[in-house]
Design a protein around this motif. Structure first.
Motif, PDB file in Angstrom:
ATOM      1  N   GLU A 133      74.966  34.986   5.985  1.00 13.87           N
ATOM      2  CA  GLU A 133      74.636  36.033   5.002  1.00 13.87           C
ATOM      3  C   GLU A 133      75.841  36.322   4.106  1.00 13.87           C
ATOM      4  O   GLU A 133      75.697  36.516   2.900  1.00 13.87           O
ATOM      5  N   THR A 134      77.028  36.351   4.718  1.00 15.66           N
ATOM      6  CA  THR A 134      78.242  36.616   3.948  1.00 15.66           C
ATOM      7  C   THR A 134      78.487  35.499   2.935  1.00 15.66           C
ATOM      8  O   THR A 134      78.820  35.770   1.769  1.00 15.66           O
ATOM      9  N   GLU A 135      78.325  34.250   3.363  1.00 13.06           N
ATOM     10  CA  GLU A 135      78.524  33.122   2.447  1.00 13.06           C
ATOM     11  C   GLU A 135      77.526  33.174   1.297  1.00 13.06           C
ATOM     12  O   GLU A 135      77.866  32.903   0.142  1.00 13.06           O
ATOM     13  N   SER A 136      76.295  33.529   1.609  1.00 15.51           N
ATOM     14  CA  SER A 136      75.269  33.660   0.571  1.00 15.51           C
ATOM     15  C   SER A 136      75.662  34.739  -0.442  1.00 15.51           C
ATOM     16  O   SER A 136      75.495  34.565  -1.656  1.00 15.51           O
ATOM     17  N   THR A 137      76.199  35.838   0.056  1.00 20.41           N
ATOM     18  CA  THR A 137      76.631  36.924  -0.823  1.00 20.41           C
ATOM     19  C   THR A 137      77.805  36.469  -1.692  1.00 20.41           C
ATOM     20  O   THR A 137      77.860  36.785  -2.890  1.00 20.41           O
ATOM     21  N   LYS A 138      78.734  35.725  -1.105  1.00 20.41           N
ATOM     22  CA  LYS A 138      79.876  35.223  -1.885  1.00 20.41           C
ATOM     23  C   LYS A 138      79.389  34.306  -3.013  1.00 20.41           C
ATOM     24  O   LYS A 138      79.930  34.335  -4.121  1.00 20.41           O
ATOM     25  N   ILE A 139      78.378  33.495  -2.728  1.00 20.86           N
ATOM     26  CA  ILE A 139      77.825  32.615  -3.762  1.00 20.86           C
ATOM     27  C   ILE A 139      77.239  33.453  -4.896  1.00 20.86           C
ATOM     28  O   ILE A 139      77.453  33.165  -6.078  1.00 20.86           O
ATOM     29  N   THR A 140      76.519  34.517  -4.536  1.00 20.40           N
ATOM     30  CA  THR A 140      75.949  35.405  -5.550  1.00 20.40           C
ATOM     31  C   THR A 140      77.058  36.036  -6.393  1.00 20.40           C
ATOM     32  O   THR A 140      76.935  36.143  -7.626  1.00 20.40           O
ATOM     33  N   ILE A 141      78.145  36.431  -5.735  1.00 23.03           N
ATOM     34  CA  ILE A 141      79.275  37.039  -6.447  1.00 23.03           C
ATOM     35  C   ILE A 141      79.903  36.028  -7.406  1.00 23.03           C
ATOM     36  O   ILE A 141      80.185  36.338  -8.568  1.00 23.03           O
ATOM     37  N   ARG A 142      80.076  34.810  -6.936  1.00 20.03           N
ATOM     38  CA  ARG A 142      80.670  33.774  -7.804  1.00 20.03           C
ATOM     39  C   ARG A 142      79.743  33.435  -8.971  1.00 20.03           C
ATOM     40  O   ARG A 142      80.210  33.159 -10.079  1.00 20.03           O
ATOM     41  N   ASN A 143      78.435  33.458  -8.716  1.00 18.82           N
ATOM     42  CA  ASN A 143      77.488  33.223  -9.802  1.00 18.82           C
ATOM     43  C   ASN A 143      77.568  34.327 -10.846  1.00 18.82           C
ATOM     44  O   ASN A 143      77.451  34.063 -12.051  1.00 18.82           O
ATOM     45  N   ALA A 144      77.758  35.563 -10.403  1.00 17.98           N
ATOM     46  CA  ALA A 144      77.905  36.685 -11.342  1.00 17.98           C
ATOM     47  C   ALA A 144      79.167  36.487 -12.183  1.00 17.98           C
ATOM     48  O   ALA A 144      79.159  36.723 -13.397  1.00 17.98           O
ATOM     49  N   ARG A 145      80.238  36.014 -11.539  1.00 17.78           N
ATOM     50  CA  ARG A 145      81.478  35.732 -12.282  1.00 17.78           C
ATOM     51  C   ARG A 145      81.223  34.652 -13.341  1.00 17.78           C
ATOM     52  O   ARG A 145      81.605  34.787 -14.487  1.00 17.78           O
ATOM     53  N   GLN A 146      80.541  33.591 -12.908  1.00 12.90           N
ATOM     54  CA  GLN A 146      80.249  32.477 -13.819  1.00 12.90           C
ATOM     55  C   GLN A 146      79.411  32.945 -15.013  1.00 12.90           C
ATOM     56  O   GLN A 146      79.685  32.582 -16.152  1.00 12.90           O
ATOM     57  N   ILE A 150      87.657  39.886 -14.805  1.00 10.57           N
ATOM     58  CA  ILE A 150      86.487  39.426 -14.044  1.00 10.57           C
ATOM     59  C   ILE A 150      86.946  38.699 -12.783  1.00 10.57           C
ATOM     60  O   ILE A 150      86.370  38.884 -11.698  1.00 10.57           O
ATOM     61  N   GLN A 151      87.984  37.899 -12.886  1.00 13.79           N
ATOM     62  CA  GLN A 151      88.488  37.174 -11.715  1.00 13.79           C
ATOM     63  C   GLN A 151      89.038  38.144 -10.678  1.00 13.79           C
ATOM     64  O   GLN A 151      88.809  37.974  -9.482  1.00 13.79           O
ATOM     65  N   LEU A 152      89.750  39.189 -11.127  1.00 12.45           N
ATOM     66  CA  LEU A 152      90.275  40.188 -10.192  1.00 12.45           C
ATOM     67  C   LEU A 152      89.143  40.915  -9.466  1.00 12.45           C
ATOM     68  O   LEU A 152      89.209  41.153  -8.256  1.00 12.45           O
ATOM     69  N   VAL A 153      88.097  41.266 -10.235  1.00  8.22           N
ATOM     70  CA  VAL A 153      86.928  41.932  -9.633  1.00  8.22           C
ATOM     71  C   VAL A 153      86.267  40.999  -8.622  1.00  8.22           C
ATOM     72  O   VAL A 153      85.903  41.416  -7.519  1.00  8.22           O
ATOM     73  N   THR A 154      86.144  39.723  -8.982  1.00 10.44           N
ATOM     74  CA  THR A 154      85.537  38.737  -8.078  1.00 10.44           C
ATOM     75  C   THR A 154      86.338  38.641  -6.788  1.00 10.44           C
ATOM     76  O   THR A 154      85.772  38.674  -5.692  1.00 10.44           O
ATOM     77  N   VAL A 205      78.920  42.378 -14.762  1.00  7.09           N
ATOM     78  CA  VAL A 205      79.376  41.562 -13.633  1.00  7.09           C
ATOM     79  C   VAL A 205      79.583  42.449 -12.402  1.00  7.09           C
ATOM     80  O   VAL A 205      79.152  42.102 -11.296  1.00  7.09           O
ATOM     81  N   LYS A 206      80.216  43.619 -12.600  1.00  3.94           N
ATOM     82  CA  LYS A 206      80.444  44.540 -11.481  1.00  3.94           C
ATOM     83  C   LYS A 206      79.119  45.006 -10.875  1.00  3.94           C
ATOM     84  O   LYS A 206      78.983  45.106  -9.657  1.00  3.94           O
ATOM     85  N   GLN A 207      78.135  45.312 -11.726  1.00  6.03           N
ATOM     86  CA  GLN A 207      76.834  45.759 -11.224  1.00  6.03           C
ATOM     87  C   GLN A 207      76.159  44.683 -10.397  1.00  6.03           C
ATOM     88  O   GLN A 207      75.582  44.970  -9.342  1.00  6.03           O
ATOM     89  N   GLU A 208      76.223  43.424 -10.854  1.00  9.78           N
ATOM     90  CA  GLU A 208      75.629  42.327 -10.084  1.00  9.78           C
ATOM     91  C   GLU A 208      76.320  42.172  -8.739  1.00  9.78           C
ATOM     92  O   GLU A 208      75.677  41.928  -7.717  1.00  9.78           O
ATOM     93  N   MET A 209      77.635  42.327  -8.725  1.00  9.01           N
ATOM     94  CA  MET A 209      78.401  42.199  -7.481  1.00  9.01           C
ATOM     95  C   MET A 209      78.116  43.371  -6.541  1.00  9.01           C
ATOM     96  O   MET A 209      78.030  43.190  -5.326  1.00  9.01           O
ATOM     97  N   ASP A 210      77.953  44.570  -7.109  1.00 12.15           N
ATOM     98  CA  ASP A 210      77.570  45.731  -6.295  1.00 12.15           C
ATOM     99  C   ASP A 210      76.218  45.499  -5.630  1.00 12.15           C
ATOM    100  O   ASP A 210      76.029  45.803  -4.448  1.00 12.15           O
ATOM    101  N   ALA A 211      75.284  44.953  -6.391  1.00  9.68           N
ATOM    102  CA  ALA A 211      73.951  44.677  -5.852  1.00  9.68           C
ATOM    103  C   ALA A 211      74.045  43.652  -4.722  1.00  9.68           C
ATOM    104  O   ALA A 211      73.356  43.780  -3.699  1.00  9.68           O
ATOM    105  N   GLY A 245      79.310  35.956 -16.238  1.00 13.77           N
ATOM    106  CA  GLY A 245      80.187  36.770 -17.079  1.00 13.77           C
ATOM    107  C   GLY A 245      81.088  35.918 -17.952  1.00 13.77           C
ATOM    108  O   GLY A 245      81.276  36.195 -19.143  1.00 13.77           O
ATOM    109  N   MET A 246      81.633  34.852 -17.365  1.00 19.96           N
ATOM    110  CA  MET A 246      82.499  33.946 -18.137  1.00 19.96           C
ATOM    111  C   MET A 246      81.721  33.271 -19.268  1.00 19.96           C
ATOM    112  O   MET A 246      82.234  33.123 -20.383  1.00 19.96           O
ATOM    113  N   LYS A 247      80.482  32.878 -18.982  1.00 21.79           N
ATOM    114  CA  LYS A 247      79.644  32.255 -20.026  1.00 21.79           C
ATOM    115  C   LYS A 247      79.378  33.231 -21.163  1.00 21.79           C
ATOM    116  O   LYS A 247      79.404  32.862 -22.339  1.00 21.79           O
TER     117      LYS A 247
END
Length: 184
Positions: A122-135, A159-163, A11-17, A137-139
């Motif tokens: 662009e920022t909103e798009s990135t936030k969506i990607t971050i939330r998808n990575a969280r989702q 995972i929520q704290l990292v998000t 999850v962290k790697q996806e968020m870093d990307a 990870g939860m799955k």
């Protein structure tokens, strides 16, 4: 236990990307100052092959409002000019026989607002990607067998704290970029 840490690391790697993508997108949004990143994606038709501009010429920024492009092969000047015009960057290249000069016009207030909106999108798009990575990870956590519910709850909290941390970083990056864009 290892599986939990592996999922959190994934999850962290996806968020870093996602953050790297945001930084790259912000570099392309010009803030009234000349930068070599403005032309880095321009592809020049050089000996029949599309080639990045930095591989056929030296790209420099002599001052805050000028980009200078000096081709290593003078016969490529026409191809570079054509590539810049076709790239829809909004620059009119000037050719003096040896160099190509691009003058970066100062931004109007309207254009600054448009660029700020683009940065926000662009920022909103990135936030969506971050939330998808969280989702994701939860799955993955829910798929694990033989792991206690307490450990899974702890991993979900991590995972929520990292998000939250990455979403906050996005907001901070946006604040800095908007200030840079709106500064006259």
């Amino acid at each position: 236990m290892e599986d939990l840490e592996m999922i959190i690391d994934m999850v962290k790697q996806e968020m870093d990307a996602a953050m790297k993508h945001l930084d790259h997108a912000f570099q392309k949004i010009r803030a009234g100052r000349a930068s070599t990143t403005m032309v880095q994606d321009v592809m020049v038709e050089y000996y029949g092959a599309p080639t990045p501009i930095n591989q056929v010429a030296n790209v420099m920024v002599p001052d805050a409002m000028t980009i200078s492009i000096q081709p290593w092969d003078r016969t490529a000047i026409g191809a570079i000019e054509k590539a810049i015009i076709n790239s829809n960057l909004g620059f009119a290249p000037m050719n003096n026989g040896e160099n190509i000069i691009l003058n970066v016009p100062p931004l109007t207030e309207e254009r600054r607002r448009e660029l700020a909106k683009l940065a926000k999108a662009e920022t909103e798009s990135t936030k969506i990607t971050i939330r998808n990575a969280r989702q994701d990870g939860m799955k993955e956590l829910k798929k694990l067998d033989g792991v206690s519910e307490d450990l899974i709850k702890d991993a979900e909290e991590k995972i929520q704290l990292v998000t939250d941390k990455y979403v906050k970083m996005c907001d901070e990056h946006l604040k800095v970029k908007e200030a840079e864009i709106m500064k006259v």
